[in-house]
Design a protein around this motif. Structure first.
Motif, PDB file in Angstrom:
ATOM      1  N   LYS A  43     -35.730 -40.570  -7.375  1.00  0.00           N
ATOM      2  CA  LYS A  43     -34.363 -40.635  -7.877  1.00  0.00           C
ATOM      3  C   LYS A  43     -34.144 -39.368  -8.710  1.00  0.00           C
ATOM      4  O   LYS A  43     -35.088 -38.913  -9.356  1.00  0.00           O
ATOM      5  CB  LYS A  43     -34.182 -41.865  -8.780  1.00  0.00           C
TER       6      LYS A  43
ATOM      7  N   GLU B 108     -30.393 -49.279 -14.936  1.00  0.00           N
ATOM      8  CA  GLU B 108     -31.108 -48.016 -15.062  1.00  0.00           C
ATOM      9  C   GLU B 108     -30.842 -47.418 -16.447  1.00  0.00           C
ATOM     10  O   GLU B 108     -29.750 -47.592 -16.994  1.00  0.00           O
ATOM     11  CB  GLU B 108     -30.627 -47.070 -13.955  1.00  0.00           C
ATOM     12  N   ASP B 109     -31.839 -46.700 -16.997  1.00  0.00           N
ATOM     13  CA  ASP B 109     -31.665 -46.113 -18.329  1.00  0.00           C
ATOM     14  C   ASP B 109     -31.201 -44.670 -18.301  1.00  0.00           C
ATOM     15  O   ASP B 109     -30.810 -44.131 -19.350  1.00  0.00           O
ATOM     16  CB  ASP B 109     -32.974 -46.206 -19.121  1.00  0.00           C
TER      17      ASP B 109
ATOM     18  N   THR C  85     -36.384 -49.351 -18.963  1.00  0.00           N
ATOM     19  CA  THR C  85     -35.304 -50.264 -18.593  1.00  0.00           C
ATOM     20  C   THR C  85     -35.767 -51.711 -18.738  1.00  0.00           C
ATOM     21  O   THR C  85     -35.198 -52.474 -19.512  1.00  0.00           O
ATOM     22  CB  THR C  85     -34.828 -50.004 -17.154  1.00  0.00           C
TER      23      THR C  85
ATOM     24  N   ASP D 282     -34.565 -50.484 -12.444  1.00  0.00           N
ATOM     25  CA  ASP D 282     -35.514 -49.441 -12.770  1.00  0.00           C
ATOM     26  C   ASP D 282     -36.631 -50.086 -13.604  1.00  0.00           C
ATOM     27  O   ASP D 282     -36.456 -51.182 -14.150  1.00  0.00           O
ATOM     28  CB  ASP D 282     -34.797 -48.341 -13.549  1.00  0.00           C
TER      29      ASP D 282
ATOM     30  N   THR E 196     -38.356 -47.630  -8.636  1.00  0.00           N
ATOM     31  CA  THR E 196     -38.939 -46.801  -9.680  1.00  0.00           C
ATOM     32  C   THR E 196     -39.466 -45.479  -9.149  1.00  0.00           C
ATOM     33  O   THR E 196     -39.876 -45.384  -7.985  1.00  0.00           O
ATOM     34  CB  THR E 196     -40.093 -47.560 -10.380  1.00  0.00           C
ATOM     35  N   ASN E 197     -39.465 -44.467 -10.020  1.00  0.00           N
ATOM     36  CA  ASN E 197     -40.119 -43.198  -9.714  1.00  0.00           C
ATOM     37  C   ASN E 197     -41.606 -43.238 -10.038  1.00  0.00           C
ATOM     38  O   ASN E 197     -42.302 -42.239  -9.847  1.00  0.00           O
ATOM     39  CB  ASN E 197     -39.462 -42.052 -10.492  1.00  0.00           C
TER      40      ASN E 197
ATOM     41  N   MET F 196     -27.313 -52.210  -9.881  1.00  0.00           N
ATOM     42  CA  MET F 196     -28.429 -51.350 -10.292  1.00  0.00           C
ATOM     43  C   MET F 196     -28.451 -51.218 -11.801  1.00  0.00           C
ATOM     44  O   MET F 196     -27.450 -50.862 -12.417  1.00  0.00           O
ATOM     45  CB  MET F 196     -28.269 -49.967  -9.656  1.00  0.00           C
TER      46      MET F 196
ATOM     47  N   TYR G 108     -32.445 -43.518  -2.272  1.00  0.00           N
ATOM     48  CA  TYR G 108     -31.707 -44.785  -2.299  1.00  0.00           C
ATOM     49  C   TYR G 108     -31.459 -45.293  -0.879  1.00  0.00           C
ATOM     50  O   TYR G 108     -31.540 -46.503  -0.625  1.00  0.00           O
ATOM     51  CB  TYR G 108     -30.381 -44.604  -3.045  1.00  0.00           C
TER      52      TYR G 108
ATOM     53  N   ASN H   3     -29.215 -41.071 -12.714  1.00  0.00           N
ATOM     54  CA  ASN H   3     -29.828 -41.893 -11.671  1.00  0.00           C
ATOM     55  C   ASN H   3     -28.890 -42.995 -11.174  1.00  0.00           C
ATOM     56  O   ASN H   3     -29.226 -43.715 -10.226  1.00  0.00           O
ATOM     57  CB  ASN H   3     -31.128 -42.525 -12.171  1.00  0.00           C
TER      58      ASN H   3
ATOM     59  N   ILE I  59     -37.467 -53.991  -7.775  1.00  0.00           N
ATOM     60  CA  ILE I  59     -37.701 -52.846  -8.644  1.00  0.00           C
ATOM     61  C   ILE I  59     -37.563 -51.575  -7.816  1.00  0.00           C
ATOM     62  O   ILE I  59     -38.067 -51.498  -6.691  1.00  0.00           O
ATOM     63  CB  ILE I  59     -39.090 -52.912  -9.298  1.00  0.00           C
TER      64      ILE I  59
END
Length: 238
Positions: free
Chosen positions: A155, A179-180, A28, A24, A121-122, A177, A161, A184, A119
């Motif tokens: 996400k 991710e914070d 992240t 992410d 990402t949204n 993966m 995905y 997600n 990467i």
């Protein structure tokens, strides 16, 4: 392994099968105490004020409602107002990134990982590229899957995905993966990926929304760490 994931009954040897490392971006690859996300957040509010003619408080409340319900504010605006996504993304990501220091330690730890780095990402592709460049890690990535590549479906939707796996020929059984946001990681775990929750350091500022913060470690999170550089370095040494 680092002390932050030592309590988890997981075997770090599982990472030996990984040939694709997926990260992410926001909060992240850079920490949540950075002022980048607040800058973007303020631009989203400003966009909604201009678009809808709302006062600041009302615009922000609607912004957060869309974010919680749809996964991104943009997804809500597309659904409810048929907003042109490219205009929105260009406006909200037009920020000053100079406060974000390059991170050579992160670059070194990532470069040592065997296999591809991607990467997911949204945010927009332009935002991902500019932010990675500011961090000094843009040259390490083999690809970036941004919100426009998933037809603006963010996400945590499983379809996003799946599109990511197809676009970049990712075998989730051989991928990890990072991710914070806990929810997600649900779809990646269900798909067979190793999941790593990247937490803020204890006592550090955290500009994320309250519902994005989790002190617990649910079953779909395989590992958790508040030190991404240390975690990756330990993997390479292990």
């Amino acid at each position: 392994m680092t002390k932050t994931d030592a309590h988890l009954a997981r075997d770090p040897a599982a990472f030996r099968r990984v040939n694709t490392w997926v990260f992410d971006l926001d909060n992240t690859l850079y920490p949540p105490h950075s002022d980048l996300w607040p800058r973007i957040d303020a631009r989203i509010t400003a966009y909604m004020i201009a678009l809808l003619g709302l006062d600041g408080q009302s615009a922000r409340a609607l912004q957060k409602h869309y974010y919680r319900v749809y996964g991104t504010t943009l997804a809500g605006l597309i659904k409810e107002y048929d907003v042109a996504p490219d205009d929105f993304l260009h406006f909200v990501h037009d920020i000053d990134r100079s406060s974000l220091d390059p991170n050579p330690a992160l670059a070194g730890a990532m470069e040592a990982l065997p296999g591809r780095k991607l990467i997911l990402t949204n945010g927009s592709h332009a935002h991902a590229l500019a932010t990675a460049k500011q961090l000094g890690i843009d040259h390490l990535f083999d690809g970036m899957f941004a919100i426009e590549h998933g037809d603006y479906l963010p996400k945590p939707h499983i379809e996003t995905y799946q599109k990511f796996f197809e676009r970049h020929a990712v075998d989730p059984a051989r991928a990890a993966m990072f991710e914070d946001i806990v929810h997600n990681l649900t779809a990646p775990h269900a798909s067979g990926m190793i999941t790593v929750l990247v937490r803020p350091k204890e006592g550090a500022a955290d500009h994320r929304e309250p519902w994005e913060k989790h002190d617990d470690t649910p079953p779909h999170v395989d590992f958790a760490t508040d030190d991404l550089v240390g975690f990756l370095s330990d993997l390479v040494r292990g």
